[in-house]
Design a protein around this motif. Structure first.
Motif, PDB file in Angstrom:
ATOM      1  N   LEU A  62       0.818  -1.214   0.000  1.00 18.66           N
ATOM      2  CA  LEU A  62       0.000   0.000   0.000  1.00 18.66           C
ATOM      3  C   LEU A  62       0.854   1.266   0.000  1.00 18.66           C
ATOM      4  CD1 LEU A  62      -2.969  -0.956   2.355  1.00 18.66           C
ATOM      5  CD2 LEU A  62      -2.867  -0.931  -0.147  1.00 18.66           C
ATOM      6  N   TYR A  63       2.042   1.197   0.591  1.00 19.13           N
ATOM      7  CA  TYR A  63       2.983   2.332   0.508  1.00 19.13           C
ATOM      8  C   TYR A  63       3.331   2.602  -0.956  1.00 19.13           C
ATOM      9  CZ  TYR A  63       7.459   4.836   0.970  1.00 19.13           C
ATOM     10  OH  TYR A  63       8.492   5.748   0.858  1.00 19.13           O
ATOM     11  N   THR A  64       3.651   1.536  -1.680  1.00 19.36           N
ATOM     12  CA  THR A  64       4.018   1.670  -3.092  1.00 19.36           C
ATOM     13  C   THR A  64       2.837   2.157  -3.930  1.00 19.36           C
ATOM     14  OG1 THR A  64       5.607  -0.132  -2.832  1.00 19.36           O
ATOM     15  CG2 THR A  64       5.007   0.482  -5.081  1.00 19.36           C
ATOM     16  N   LEU A  65       1.641   1.610  -3.667  1.00 18.12           N
ATOM     17  CA  LEU A  65       0.454   2.031  -4.416  1.00 18.12           C
ATOM     18  C   LEU A  65       0.114   3.490  -4.140  1.00 18.12           C
ATOM     19  CD1 LEU A  65      -1.884  -1.094  -4.047  1.00 18.12           C
ATOM     20  CD2 LEU A  65      -0.698  -0.312  -6.110  1.00 18.12           C
ATOM     21  N   ALA A  66       0.243   3.908  -2.883  1.00 18.02           N
ATOM     22  CA  ALA A  66      -0.033   5.307  -2.538  1.00 18.02           C
ATOM     23  C   ALA A  66       0.951   6.239  -3.227  1.00 18.02           C
ATOM     24  CB  ALA A  66       0.022   5.497  -1.023  1.00 18.02           C
ATOM     25  N   LEU A  67       2.207   5.814  -3.300  1.00 20.37           N
ATOM     26  CA  LEU A  67       3.246   6.626  -3.946  1.00 20.37           C
ATOM     27  C   LEU A  67       2.987   6.757  -5.445  1.00 20.37           C
ATOM     28  CD1 LEU A  67       7.072   6.229  -3.258  1.00 20.37           C
ATOM     29  CD2 LEU A  67       6.171   6.919  -5.467  1.00 20.37           C
ATOM     30  N   THR A  68       2.854   5.620  -6.112  1.00 24.59           N
ATOM     31  CA  THR A  68       2.691   5.648  -7.570  1.00 24.59           C
ATOM     32  C   THR A  68       1.326   6.211  -7.983  1.00 24.59           C
ATOM     33  OG1 THR A  68       1.893   3.350  -7.542  1.00 24.59           O
ATOM     34  CG2 THR A  68       4.244   3.702  -7.925  1.00 24.59           C
ATOM     35  N   GLY A  69       0.331   6.048  -7.115  1.00 21.84           N
ATOM     36  CA  GLY A  69      -1.006   6.494  -7.472  1.00 21.84           C
ATOM     37  C   GLY A  69      -1.236   7.980  -7.325  1.00 21.84           C
ATOM     38  N   THR A  70      -0.392   8.671  -6.553  1.00 22.80           N
ATOM     39  CA  THR A  70      -0.604  10.103  -6.319  1.00 22.80           C
ATOM     40  C   THR A  70       0.526  10.984  -6.842  1.00 22.80           C
ATOM     41  OG1 THR A  70       0.387   9.935  -4.103  1.00 22.80           O
ATOM     42  CG2 THR A  70      -2.005   9.655  -4.268  1.00 22.80           C
ATOM     43  N   PRO A 108      -3.532  -2.782  11.662  1.00 19.32           N
ATOM     44  CA  PRO A 108      -4.266  -1.795  10.866  1.00 19.32           C
ATOM     45  C   PRO A 108      -3.697  -0.384  10.995  1.00 19.32           C
ATOM     46  CG  PRO A 108      -5.817  -3.243  11.988  1.00 19.32           C
ATOM     47  CD  PRO A 108      -4.455  -3.552  12.535  1.00 19.32           C
ATOM     48  N   GLU A 109      -3.231  -0.037  12.180  1.00 17.75           N
ATOM     49  CA  GLU A 109      -2.657   1.297  12.378  1.00 17.75           C
ATOM     50  C   GLU A 109      -1.397   1.481  11.543  1.00 17.75           C
ATOM     51  OE1 GLU A 109      -1.924   2.217  16.441  1.00 17.75           O
ATOM     52  OE2 GLU A 109      -4.050   2.331  16.985  1.00 17.75           O
ATOM     53  N   ILE A 110      -0.473   0.532  11.629  1.00 18.28           N
ATOM     54  CA  ILE A 110       0.787   0.709  10.914  1.00 18.28           C
ATOM     55  C   ILE A 110       0.577   0.672   9.409  1.00 18.28           C
ATOM     56  CG2 ILE A 110       1.498  -1.727  10.832  1.00 18.28           C
ATOM     57  CD1 ILE A 110       4.339  -0.756  11.536  1.00 18.28           C
ATOM     58  N   ILE A 111      -0.413  -0.114   8.940  1.00 18.08           N
ATOM     59  CA  ILE A 111      -0.719  -0.139   7.507  1.00 18.08           C
ATOM     60  C   ILE A 111      -1.282   1.209   7.060  1.00 18.08           C
ATOM     61  CG2 ILE A 111      -2.243  -1.135   5.761  1.00 18.08           C
ATOM     62  CD1 ILE A 111      -1.939  -3.821   7.139  1.00 18.08           C
ATOM     63  N   ALA A 112      -2.218   1.753   7.843  1.00 20.03           N
ATOM     64  CA  ALA A 112      -2.823   3.047   7.498  1.00 20.03           C
ATOM     65  C   ALA A 112      -1.782   4.165   7.502  1.00 20.03           C
ATOM     66  CB  ALA A 112      -3.943   3.371   8.480  1.00 20.03           C
ATOM     67  N   PHE A 113      -0.893   4.141   8.485  1.00 22.38           N
ATOM     68  CA  PHE A 113       0.126   5.186   8.567  1.00 22.38           C
ATOM     69  C   PHE A 113       1.163   5.046   7.453  1.00 22.38           C
ATOM     70  CE2 PHE A 113      -0.821   5.091  13.364  1.00 22.38           C
ATOM     71  CZ  PHE A 113      -1.890   5.950  13.186  1.00 22.38           C
ATOM     72  N   ARG A 114       1.379   3.813   6.998  1.00 21.32           N
ATOM     73  CA  ARG A 114       2.285   3.607   5.869  1.00 21.32           C
ATOM     74  C   ARG A 114       1.688   4.168   4.573  1.00 21.32           C
ATOM     75  NH1 ARG A 114       7.347   2.516   4.815  1.00 21.32           N
ATOM     76  NH2 ARG A 114       6.891   0.838   3.339  1.00 21.32           N
TER      77      ARG A 114
END
Length: 218
Positions: A62-70, A108-114
């Motif tokens: 999700l870190y990678t998807l958030a980066l490439t997606g925005t 869930p917290e660490i995933i959301a913050f990532r």
């Protein structure tokens, strides 16, 4: 110009140019260094949170998807509101999300913050090169971009060794807290940079819906 060859001399980096490159390079270094560190830390995180490797792998995915997606969206936003402005906001978001990751108490917290950290990384990567191409004169831009490329390559190389060293000496939380002093240095540099350069802005039409859709399908 003789015989079709370019005889223009190569200009070495000036001190001021190197300062800009280092400030811009910190953003790229942070965004790639963190990926290498988390890869090494996955087994530790699985053990600490009593989770599975599959679930914890979402911190990377999700870190990678958030980066490439925005990244495209923030590139457009920086054209309109200023590269240095978006870069500074990216540093602040990256630092805040790193601190939240470091104090996370559940999967869930660490995933959301990532995910937040990935968005901050996108803001940094979308503006780092633009800072150099808009501030440094074209005659010295080549060496500057080359130096930036070196800093970009250091992240994946240093990430595993830095992550392994931290995990062997202190708590896993410091794989995220280590970003805070680095961001502090970059913010101090950006403050000085704002005093000597003017953040360029373009009056462009921002197609928010189109850019969001593009980001979603990246």
């Amino acid at each position: 110009m003789t015989g079709g060859l370019n005889t223009e001399k190569t200009h070495p980096l000036a001190v001021s140019d190197l300062f800009v490159v280092i400030i811009a390079g910190i953003g790229l270094l942070l965004s790639t260094l963190d990926t290498g560190i988390i890869n090494v830390a996955l087994p530790t995180l699985v053990h600490v949170f009593h989770s599975s490797l599959t679930a914890m792998s979402w911190t990377i995915t999700l870190y990678t998807l958030a980066l490439t997606g925005t990244i495209v969206l923030f590139g457009r936003l920086s054209d309109r509101y200023g590269h240095l402005t978006v870069y500074v906001l990216g540093l602040i978001l990256f630092a805040l999300s790193s601190m939240l990751c470091g104090i996370a108490q559940s999967v869930p917290e660490i995933i959301a913050f990532r995910v937040l950290q990935g968005i901050g990384a996108a803001m940094l990567q979308a503006t780092s090169v633009a800072l150099i191409t808009t501030i440094i004169p074209e005659s010295r831009r080549g060496p500057a971009l080359g130096t930036l490329g070196i800093l970009l390559g250091l992240g994946p190389v240093l990430g595993p060794s830095v992550g392994g060293t931290i995990l062997s000496m202190v708590s896993w939380r410091f794989i995220f807290f280590i970003n805070l002093p680095i961001v502090a240095v970059a913010l101090f540099g950006c403050r000085r940079l704002k005093r000597i350069v003017r953040d360029k802005r373009q009056h462009i039409h921002l197609n928010v819906a189109g850019n969001v859709l593009l980001s979603l399908f990246c």
